[in-house]
Motif scaffolding. Structure first.
Motif, PDB file in Angstrom:
ATOM      1  N   ARG A  30       0.808  -1.223   0.000  1.00 59.05           N
ATOM      2  CA  ARG A  30       0.000   0.000   0.000  1.00 59.05           C
ATOM      3  C   ARG A  30       0.834   1.263   0.000  1.00 59.05           C
ATOM      4  NH1 ARG A  30      -3.500  -1.768   4.975  1.00 59.05           N
ATOM      5  NH2 ARG A  30      -1.893  -3.310   5.100  1.00 59.05           N
ATOM      6  N   MET A  31       2.095   1.177   0.407  1.00 52.80           N
ATOM      7  CA  MET A  31       2.928   2.366   0.494  1.00 52.80           C
ATOM      8  C   MET A  31       4.083   2.255  -0.483  1.00 52.80           C
ATOM      9  SD  MET A  31       4.644   3.882   3.877  1.00 52.80           S
ATOM     10  CE  MET A  31       6.329   4.365   3.740  1.00 52.80           C
ATOM     11  N   GLU A  32       4.204   3.215  -1.366  1.00 50.40           N
ATOM     12  CA  GLU A  32       5.295   3.251  -2.332  1.00 50.40           C
ATOM     13  C   GLU A  32       6.268   4.349  -1.940  1.00 50.40           C
ATOM     14  OE1 GLU A  32       5.964   1.784  -5.447  1.00 50.40           O
ATOM     15  OE2 GLU A  32       4.440   0.249  -5.132  1.00 50.40           O
ATOM     16  N   LEU A  33       7.535   4.034  -1.904  1.00 51.71           N
ATOM     17  CA  LEU A  33       8.552   5.036  -1.621  1.00 51.71           C
ATOM     18  C   LEU A  33       8.983   5.687  -2.923  1.00 51.71           C
ATOM     19  CD1 LEU A  33      10.784   3.091   0.915  1.00 51.71           C
ATOM     20  CD2 LEU A  33       9.099   4.838   1.407  1.00 51.71           C
ATOM     21  N   SER A  34       9.253   6.961  -2.862  1.00 57.84           N
ATOM     22  CA  SER A  34       9.684   7.660  -4.071  1.00 57.84           C
ATOM     23  C   SER A  34      11.065   7.171  -4.492  1.00 57.84           C
ATOM     24  CB  SER A  34       9.710   9.167  -3.831  1.00 57.84           C
ATOM     25  OG  SER A  34      10.756   9.491  -2.938  1.00 57.84           O
TER      26      SER A  34
END
Length: 108
Positions: A30-34
């Motif tokens: 659910r969380m994407e890091l740049s």
């Protein structure tokens, strides 16, 4: 500190450790890091290694010629050379610890 207090502290530390270590597993996809953060995180192991080892090698009250014979100094030199030659963190750690151990054994 009573035994009950000790158990409360142990269980509390266990819960805090579990939450902080499993944070990224709980969030999952659910969380994407740049891309910028991902590139910065690639340097984290090397930065942590330097932060732990550099003070032991370089920060002293007064630098004397006798400090050149310390295991910390030669372990640092071997690690630096190993990294320049191999560019591998694994071999850097192995060769640095090998030099540190050998100088320590020879000096004692």
């Amino acid at each position: 500190m009573s035994p009950v207090d000790s158990w409360i502290v142990i269980i509390g530390l266990m819960v805090v450790t579990l939450i902080t270590r499993s944070f990224f597993l709980i969030i999952g996809e659910r969380m994407e890091l740049s891309e910028t953060v991902q590139n910065a995180l690639r340097y984290a192991p090397a930065a942590a290694l330097v932060a732990i080892i550099a003070p032991e090698i370089f920060i002293t009250q007064t630098f004397t010629p006798s400090e050149v014979t310390t295991p910390q100094f030669w372990g640092g030199v071997a690690s630096f050379v190993a990294f320049l030659v191999t560019r591998s963190m694994f071999f850097t750690i192995i060769l640095g610890m090998l030099a540190f151990t050998l100088v320590g054994l020879i000096g004692s």
